[in-house]
Design a protein around this motif. Structure first.
Motif, PDB file in Angstrom:
ATOM      1  N   ALA A 221      42.934 -82.348  21.176  1.00  0.00           N
ATOM      2  CA  ALA A 221      43.078 -83.704  21.706  1.00  0.00           C
ATOM      3  C   ALA A 221      43.430 -83.655  23.185  1.00  0.00           C
ATOM      4  N   THR A 222      42.842 -84.539  23.956  1.00  0.00           N
ATOM      5  CA  THR A 222      43.121 -84.645  25.389  1.00  0.00           C
ATOM      6  C   THR A 222      43.485 -86.092  25.697  1.00  0.00           C
ATOM      7  N   VAL A 223      43.859 -86.347  26.929  1.00  0.00           N
ATOM      8  CA  VAL A 223      44.149 -87.716  27.344  1.00  0.00           C
ATOM      9  C   VAL A 223      42.919 -88.603  27.117  1.00  0.00           C
ATOM     10  N   SER A 224      41.752 -88.081  27.444  1.00  0.00           N
ATOM     11  CA  SER A 224      40.517 -88.858  27.256  1.00  0.00           C
ATOM     12  C   SER A 224      40.291 -89.173  25.784  1.00  0.00           C
ATOM     13  N   THR A 225      40.583 -88.194  24.917  1.00  0.00           N
ATOM     14  CA  THR A 225      40.430 -88.418  23.485  1.00  0.00           C
ATOM     15  C   THR A 225      41.346 -89.537  23.018  1.00  0.00           C
ATOM     16  N   VAL A 226      42.604 -89.479  23.424  1.00  0.00           N
ATOM     17  CA  VAL A 226      43.581 -90.494  23.007  1.00  0.00           C
ATOM     18  C   VAL A 226      43.164 -91.870  23.505  1.00  0.00           C
ATOM     19  N   ARG A 227      42.766 -91.945  24.767  1.00  0.00           N
ATOM     20  CA  ARG A 227      42.367 -93.235  25.331  1.00  0.00           C
ATOM     21  C   ARG A 227      41.164 -93.803  24.577  1.00  0.00           C
ATOM     22  N   ARG A 228      40.212 -92.926  24.273  1.00  0.00           N
ATOM     23  CA  ARG A 228      39.013 -93.405  23.587  1.00  0.00           C
ATOM     24  C   ARG A 228      39.337 -93.894  22.168  1.00  0.00           C
ATOM     25  N   LEU A 229      40.148 -93.136  21.444  1.00  0.00           N
ATOM     26  CA  LEU A 229      40.464 -93.514  20.068  1.00  0.00           C
ATOM     27  C   LEU A 229      41.241 -94.819  19.995  1.00  0.00           C
ATOM     28  N   LEU A 230      42.077 -95.073  20.999  1.00  0.00           N
ATOM     29  CA  LEU A 230      42.912 -96.277  20.961  1.00  0.00           C
ATOM     30  C   LEU A 230      42.264 -97.481  21.635  1.00  0.00           C
ATOM     31  N   SER A 231      41.093 -97.306  22.217  1.00  0.00           N
ATOM     32  CA  SER A 231      40.481 -98.450  22.899  1.00  0.00           C
ATOM     33  C   SER A 231      39.020 -98.676  22.537  1.00  0.00           C
ATOM     34  N   SER A 232      38.446 -97.819  21.707  1.00  0.00           N
ATOM     35  CA  SER A 232      37.043 -97.972  21.343  1.00  0.00           C
ATOM     36  C   SER A 232      36.847 -99.143  20.393  1.00  0.00           C
TER      37      SER A 232
END
Length: 290
Positions: A238-249
């Motif tokens: 998991a990366t920052v990009s992964t977290v952002r995508r999962l919580l905003s997609s």
């Protein structure tokens, strides 16, 4: 004895109504060889290689037998049917020219057709008639391939306007389940991933964790595999990009989306409404805060 390599499956992407497994094609090749009194010097089996996308010379297993240094090893090459060899008339003509140059025999066991460039006068009416039927067969195989592609595209277009899953991996938080209508697949809740998403949401909104810290927590807890699947890489952490995508997609909210230049856009139905694939992961208030 005539030496020949046989083939029993050079294209498993056929749209033929009558599916013939590679085992059945193998058995037919053996019967054909036995009936002709041929010695089998080798076989080739390019499973998963589409005859519509690769020429005979480009196929990994078959291509080895077509190398000039190996042509002395065989005299006859046998396919199950014409569409196992070609889905393009251009490929057919090129391959036939190659075999004529090197005086080989091309046989199609299931179609009962033989191009004998080894023993026959290639200018004879019999040889020309055989050429004609093989070319016609390749022509219709190409037409059928184009029809198959068109049907597949039409099917995808139709599915795109429904709440049915057309292809790909389910969004993180969901899993693929039978559609309530009994036709196709739908999205259903994945309880474990759903709980992870809500933990991530709580740490961000309630505990004010940074995205970096949440990504580190996911990896520490061993969630990298499941999160990696959502990132289309089972080994990814998991990366920052992964977290952002999962919580905003929008997919996390159960909506069908398309991507245009990296930007998500909701897919609309014929009435202009967004297409909901599943119940949203977060409430409206939670989603607004995220």
């Amino acid at each position: 004895h005539t030496r020949w390599p046989r083939d029993w499956s050079s294209d498993v992407c056929s749209s033929d109504l009558e599916k013939v497994s590679h085992e059945a094609q193998k058995e037919e090749g053996i019967r054909y060889a036995t009936g002709k009194g041929y010695d089998v010097v080798g076989t080739f089996e390019d499973l998963g290689v589409s005859a519509g996308k690769t020429t005979p010379f480009e196929r990994p297993d078959l291509g080895q037998w077509l190398n000039l240094e190996r042509l002395h090893e065989w005299d006859v090459i046998v396919f199950h049917k014409i569409d196992r060899a070609f889905r393009s008339t251009d490929d057919c003509v090129e391959f036939a020219r190659f075999l004529r140059t090197h005086r080989k025999i091309l046989a199609f066991a299931g179609d009962g057709l033989v191009l004998n460039y080894r023993d026959q006068d290639t200018g004879s009416s019999e040889a020309q008639l055989a050429d004609f039927f093989v070319y016609i067969g390749a022509f219709f195989a190409q037409i059928e391939l184009n029809r198959f592609k068109s049907r597949a595209q039409d099917r995808m277009s139709q599915l795109r306007m429904t709440d049915r899953v057309s292809h790909g991996v389910a969004p993180f938080g969901f899993r693929t389940v039978p559609h309530p209508s009994g036709k196709g697949k739908a999205l259903g809740l994945d309880p474990e991933a759903y709980a992870v998403l809500h933990e991530m949401k709580s740490k961000l909104l309630d505990e004010h964790w940074s995205l970096t810290r949440i990504a580190a927590w996911l990896n520490e807890q061993g969630y990298q595999s499941s999160v990696g699947r959502a990132a289309k890489n089972g080994n990814a952490k998991a990366t920052v990009s992964t977290v952002r995508r999962l919580l905003s997609s929008l997919r996390t909210q159960g909506l069908k989306v398309s991507r245009n230049s990296g930007t998500e856009q909701p897919v609309l139905d014929a009435q202009g409404n967004v297409i909901r694939m599943a119940e949203p992961t977060f409430s409206d208030d939670e989603w607004e805060q995220l």
